[in-house]
Enzyme design. Structure first.
Site, short mmCIF file in Angstrom:
data_model
loop_
_atom_site.label_atom_id
_atom_site.label_comp_id
_atom_site.label_asym_id
_atom_site.label_seq_id
_atom_site.Cartn_x
_atom_site.Cartn_y
_atom_site.Cartn_z
N HIS A 1 -20.41 33.38 10.94
CA HIS A 1 -21.87 33.61 10.94
C HIS A 1 -22.59 32.49 11.67
O HIS A 1 -23.61 31.99 11.22
CB HIS A 1 -22.40 33.73 9.51
CG HIS A 1 -21.89 34.93 8.77
ND1 HIS A 1 -22.54 36.14 8.76
CD2 HIS A 1 -20.77 35.11 8.02
CE1 HIS A 1 -21.86 37.00 8.04
NE2 HIS A 1 -20.78 36.42 7.58
N ASN B 1 -24.37 41.35 3.71
CA ASN B 1 -24.15 41.83 5.07
C ASN B 1 -24.92 43.13 5.29
O ASN B 1 -25.51 43.67 4.35
CB ASN B 1 -22.66 42.10 5.30
CG ASN B 1 -21.87 40.82 5.57
OD1 ASN B 1 -22.43 39.75 5.82
ND2 ASN B 1 -20.56 40.92 5.51
N HIS C 1 -25.49 30.19 -0.60
CA HIS C 1 -24.33 30.11 -1.49
C HIS C 1 -24.43 31.25 -2.51
O HIS C 1 -25.41 31.30 -3.29
CB HIS C 1 -24.35 28.76 -2.22
CG HIS C 1 -23.10 28.48 -2.99
ND1 HIS C 1 -22.25 29.46 -3.43
CD2 HIS C 1 -22.57 27.31 -3.39
CE1 HIS C 1 -21.24 28.90 -4.08
NE2 HIS C 1 -21.41 27.60 -4.07
N TYR D 1 -18.65 28.04 -0.39
CA TYR D 1 -19.90 27.75 0.31
C TYR D 1 -20.37 26.30 0.16
O TYR D 1 -20.88 25.72 1.11
CB TYR D 1 -20.98 28.76 -0.09
CG TYR D 1 -20.72 30.13 0.53
CD1 TYR D 1 -19.62 30.89 0.13
CD2 TYR D 1 -21.53 30.66 1.51
CE1 TYR D 1 -19.35 32.13 0.70
CE2 TYR D 1 -21.27 31.90 2.09
CZ TYR D 1 -20.18 32.63 1.68
OH TYR D 1 -19.91 33.84 2.25
FE1 HDE Z 1 -19.19 34.32 3.87
N1 HDE Z 1 -19.08 32.40 4.53
N2 HDE Z 1 -17.31 34.16 3.15
N3 HDE Z 1 -19.16 36.30 3.38
N4 HDE Z 1 -20.98 34.54 4.65
C1 HDE Z 1 -20.05 31.74 5.18
O1 HDE Z 1 -20.76 29.59 4.62
C2 HDE Z 1 -16.63 33.01 2.98
C3 HDE Z 1 -18.19 36.97 2.71
C4 HDE Z 1 -21.79 35.63 4.58
O2 HDE Z 1 -26.74 32.70 7.29
C5 HDE Z 1 -19.77 30.28 5.33
O3 HDE Z 1 -22.61 28.38 4.97
C6 HDE Z 1 -15.40 33.26 2.27
C7 HDE Z 1 -18.65 38.24 2.23
C8 HDE Z 1 -23.04 35.38 5.28
O4 HDE Z 1 -25.93 30.73 6.69
C9 HDE Z 1 -18.42 30.11 4.63
C10 HDE Z 1 -15.37 34.60 2.03
C11 HDE Z 1 -19.95 38.32 2.65
C12 HDE Z 1 -22.93 34.09 5.75
C13 HDE Z 1 -18.13 31.51 4.16
C14 HDE Z 1 -16.57 35.16 2.57
C15 HDE Z 1 -20.25 37.11 3.36
C16 HDE Z 1 -21.65 33.59 5.35
C17 HDE Z 1 -19.87 29.74 6.71
C18 HDE Z 1 -14.28 35.40 1.34
C19 HDE Z 1 -20.93 39.49 2.45
C20 HDE Z 1 -23.95 33.35 6.58
C21 HDE Z 1 -21.15 28.92 6.74
C22 HDE Z 1 -13.98 34.97 0.03
C23 HDE Z 1 -21.18 39.78 1.04
C24 HDE Z 1 -24.95 32.64 5.75
C25 HDE Z 1 -21.61 28.92 5.39
C26 HDE Z 1 -25.96 31.97 6.65
C27 HDE Z 1 -21.20 32.29 5.61
C28 HDE Z 1 -17.03 31.79 3.45
C29 HDE Z 1 -16.83 36.54 2.52
C30 HDE Z 1 -21.53 36.89 3.95
C31 HDE Z 1 -17.32 29.51 5.45
C32 HDE Z 1 -14.37 32.22 1.91
C33 HDE Z 1 -17.86 39.26 1.41
C34 HDE Z 1 -24.20 36.35 5.45
O5 HDE Z 1 -18.53 29.28 3.51
#
Ligand code: HDE
Length: 708
Positions: free
Chosen positions: A73, A146, A337, A360
């Protein structure tokens, strides 16, 4: 004795704002600068002196201007706004934002693509992030969702694999912001739980017309908890007031070249012009007793709850009404988060959500560099923060007193604990009595029923776009075995889909494939327990899944190009412009040259875009007013025909007036005189109605072969 409450820190975002107005240029230490163009030298032509603290400070700061990209993202755009509640939901939750209808809760929303780098183009085929930070009176609530209702994987353990497979391949760092490559398809064809969200990614949802025209989903099942301690499962939804609309893949490719910032600009411009994007907020509320009622598991994030089974209850509205002042300070430094929740909201045991709860904060530590990231203005709660966390890099708060521990008497026992009725967070007391296992529930094993439901629910034009997307993506893969595996899997979802994709790829749907053992179950697990099984049909169709049913009736914020040259017919232009603008559409005069155009009444009209600087794919509709000399000039220019022919091909509303009929005759529009969205001397009201429909997809099949 009641402990003394200490004075609480008030958060004033404005005091952190550095204004350039009427201020002297200074160093970071506040010393006024009298020369910002020359370093300190030993003589006019001499060597630069190390002593030059002004130069050193400026260059050092510059050298450290970048922070690590988000891992996923990375590319995002954001805005401030407000959330308002329509009805009190206290029978489900004690959260203030869901019970107090008098509140206007500030929000900050960041939209993003997943796979690309910071400078990647906006119209990549990708899932969009839809992350909302609610600054509630009880603390921060982040809904980090999402624009699709499901996710690729079921367990956090697979997230690094999924992302490694979709990111550019590690040897050559290719392709940028694209899933159409071998490693991604290798992974997802071996991880069949991905198939549902992958189908969403192949659908038009992954190439939205605007960030303002997409839905948002919390995806996971969460809990709402009432003041009586009663819990309901809940799914969160955002429904855009402007409807859900997309562009075609061919357009997306062209938009990326014409304006790589298309979505970012669109969001910014809409807010600047006062056309504030709005979403209604909806909940699917499921009583705890119904946990096992469905043919899918509520804890499985690859499944949606069809709205036909549990309707979405609309409970409030979010309006985005202010652009950020500084991209880096706000959009880049905002830290979301899913674990930021407030009393009245709680987690479910969805194993993907549980893993996210760790990830997060961990990622902010390396991205923002310190556990004090919550002190960055955009991340601060609006209510007071009082605790015994201390120090670390870039501490902003000046913590007073000498009792940085609890319990204490030296600090008057403060900060002290809050009882539940005082708003203290109390985790939902879910009963747990289980063996410790590293396993997955067999209720997560059905990977085909919901993609099949999605496919059946799409309208014909959506199916056709979807099939083209599979053919495009798989066509970019080099390994025949990967393509075959994917087509075989599609056949488990829907035979027609698989056959059409196979024809496009020039391969046959294999009768059987050498199916590798499901790699996502343990080496000692019983594979039979985890067999996906055949697709079930518990619902023939869900209208809520098709964009065909998600229109709005408005032309507000739609961009209409008016193609003209000097001598255009003022009266018809004026009538059209006034009508469209009265309905909040954006009318852009696209001239054969920049500066101003002179109409047939001798008046000057500022040109919005010169033809050389713009492209048809950046507009929603096209209007060509009459006027002989205007049309005589237009018909000499090749790009005019590209403009018109593309608008025909991509099924847009087009209106020709008066002498513009000649252009209709000379362009691809001549074969579409009967089309319901192509007008000759039509009324502005009819034209507007066609624009509000977004596209006339009925035209698409016939228009497919227009060579642009
Ligand atoms: Fe994320 N995801 N994600 N994700 N995600 C990040 O956090 C992660 C997942 C989502 O505009 C990171 O601050 C793991 C689902 C959005 O700043 C990180 C898993 C959904 C955003 C991370 C998921 C999301 C992130 C990268 C599986 C939809 C952007 C930077 C367990 C419900 C937020 C950050 C923004 C961002 C990890 C799965 C949505 C790396 C480990 C499911 C919208 O922490």
């Amino acid at each position: 004795m009641k402990p003394n409450r200490k004075d609480t820190k008030s958060v004033d975002l404005a005091k952190d704002t550095v204004s350039g107005t009427n201020q002297f240029l200074t160093t970071d230490q506040g010393v006024k600068i009298n020369d910002d163009g020359n370093s300190l030298k030993a003589g006019e032509r001499g060597a630069t002196l190390l002593e030059d603290f002004i130069l050193r400070e400026k260059i050092t700061h510059f050298d450290h201007e970048r922070i690590p990209e988000r891992i996923v993202h990375v590319r995002g755009s954001a805005a401030h706004g407000v959330f308002e509640l329509y009805e009190d939901l206290s029978r489900y939750t004690k959260a203030g934002i869901f019970t107090d209808t008098t509140r206007k809760t500030p929000v900050f929303v960041r939209f993003s693509t997943v796979a690309g780098s910071k400078g990647s183009p906006d119209l990549a085929r990708d899932i969009r992030g839809f992350a909302v930070k609610f600054y509630t009176e009880e603390g921060i609530f982040d809904l980090v969702g999402n624009n699709t209702p499901v996710f690729f994987i079921q367990d956090a353990m697979k997230f690094p694999d999924l992302i490694h497979s979709v990111k550019p391949e590690p040897d050559k760092e290719i392709p940028q912001a694209a899933s159409a490559h071998d490693t991604f398809y290798d992974f997802i064809t071996l991880t069949t739980e991905c198939l549902h969200n992958h189908m969403w990614a192949m659908s038009d949802r992954a190439i939205p017309r605007s960030l303002r025209m997409m839905e948002g989903f919390g995806i996971h099942t969460f809990r709402l908890v009432s003041s009586k301690g009663k819990s309901h499962f809940v799914k969160f939804h955002w429904k855009p007031k402007l409807g859900v609309h997309s562009v075609t893949w061919e357009e997306a490719v062209k938009i990326n070249g014409a304006d790589a910032d298309f979505h970012r600009r669109d969001l910014w411009d809409a807010i600047e012009s006062g056309s504030f994007p709005e979403w209604e907020f909806g909940l699917q509320i499921i009583p705890e007793e119904d946990e096992f009622k469905y043919d899918f598991d509520l804890l499985d994030p690859t499944k949606l709850v069809p709205e036909e089974l549990v309707p979405v209850k609309i409970i409030g509205k979010m309006t985005l009404n202010r652009n950020p002042d500084n991209f880096f300070s706000e959009t880049e430094q905002v830290a979301f988060h899913p674990g930021h929740i407030v009393p009245g909201i709680d987690f479910s045991n969805d194993p993907l959500l549980q893993g996210r709860l760790f990830s997060y904060t961990d990622t902010q530590l390396s991205r923002l560099g310190s556990p004090n990231f919550h002190e960055i203005p955009i991340n601060r709660p609006i209510n007071p923060v009082n605790n015994n966390q201390r120090d670390a890099h870039m501490r902003m708060a000046i913590d007073k007193g000498n009792a940085a521990y609890f319990p204490n008497t030296i600090g008057g026992g403060c900060p002290h604990l809050a009882k539940m009725e005082e708003g203290g967070f109390h985790s939902y007391e879910e009963r747990i009595d289980a063996k410790k296992v590293r396993d997955r529930s067999s209720s997560f094993s059905d990977h085909f029923s919901q993609p099949a439901l999605l496919y059946r629910s799409l309208h014909d034009w959506e199916k056709s776009h979807l099939i083209d997307a599979y053919i495009f993506e798989l066509g970019k893969c080099n390994y025949g075995t990967i393509k075959e595996r994917m087509v075989w899997l599609l056949a488990q979802i829907d035979k027609e889909l698989a056959n059409k994709v196979a024809i496009g790829l020039g391969i046959k749907v294999p009768k059987a494939i050498e199916r590798p053992v499901n790699q996502n179950i343990g080496a000692d697990a019983d594979p039979k327990k985890h067999e996906p099984g055949a697709a079930k049909n518990y619902l023939e169709k869900s209208e809520a899944l098709s964009q065909e049913h998600l229109h709005s009736d408005t032309v507000a914020t739609r961009k209409i190009a008016v193609l003209a040259s000097d001598g255009f017919h003022m009266k018809s232009f004026d009538k059209m412009k006034k009508y469209l603008e009265k309905n909040n559409a954006v009318v852009v005069l696209v001239g054969t040259h920049g500066g101003e155009l002179t109409c047939d009444e001798g008046m000057q009209h500022p040109v919005g875009q010169a033809l050389v600087t713009t492209e048809s794919v950046l507009f929603d509709a096209l209007y060509v007013p009459g006027g002989k000399s205007s049309i005589d000039t237009l018909k000499t220019q090749g790009k005019v025909f590209k403009f018109i022919n593309e608008s025909v091909k991509y099924c847009k509303a087009i209106a020709f007036d008066g002498e513009a009929e000649e252009l209709l005759e000379l362009s691809a529009a001549r074969d579409f005189r009967e089309d319901k969205a192509i007008f000759l001397n039509g009324t502005p009201a009819h034209f507007a109605k066609a624009i509000a429909q977004h596209r006339n997809w009925e035209r698409e099949e016939k228009a497919k072969n227009i060579p642009v």
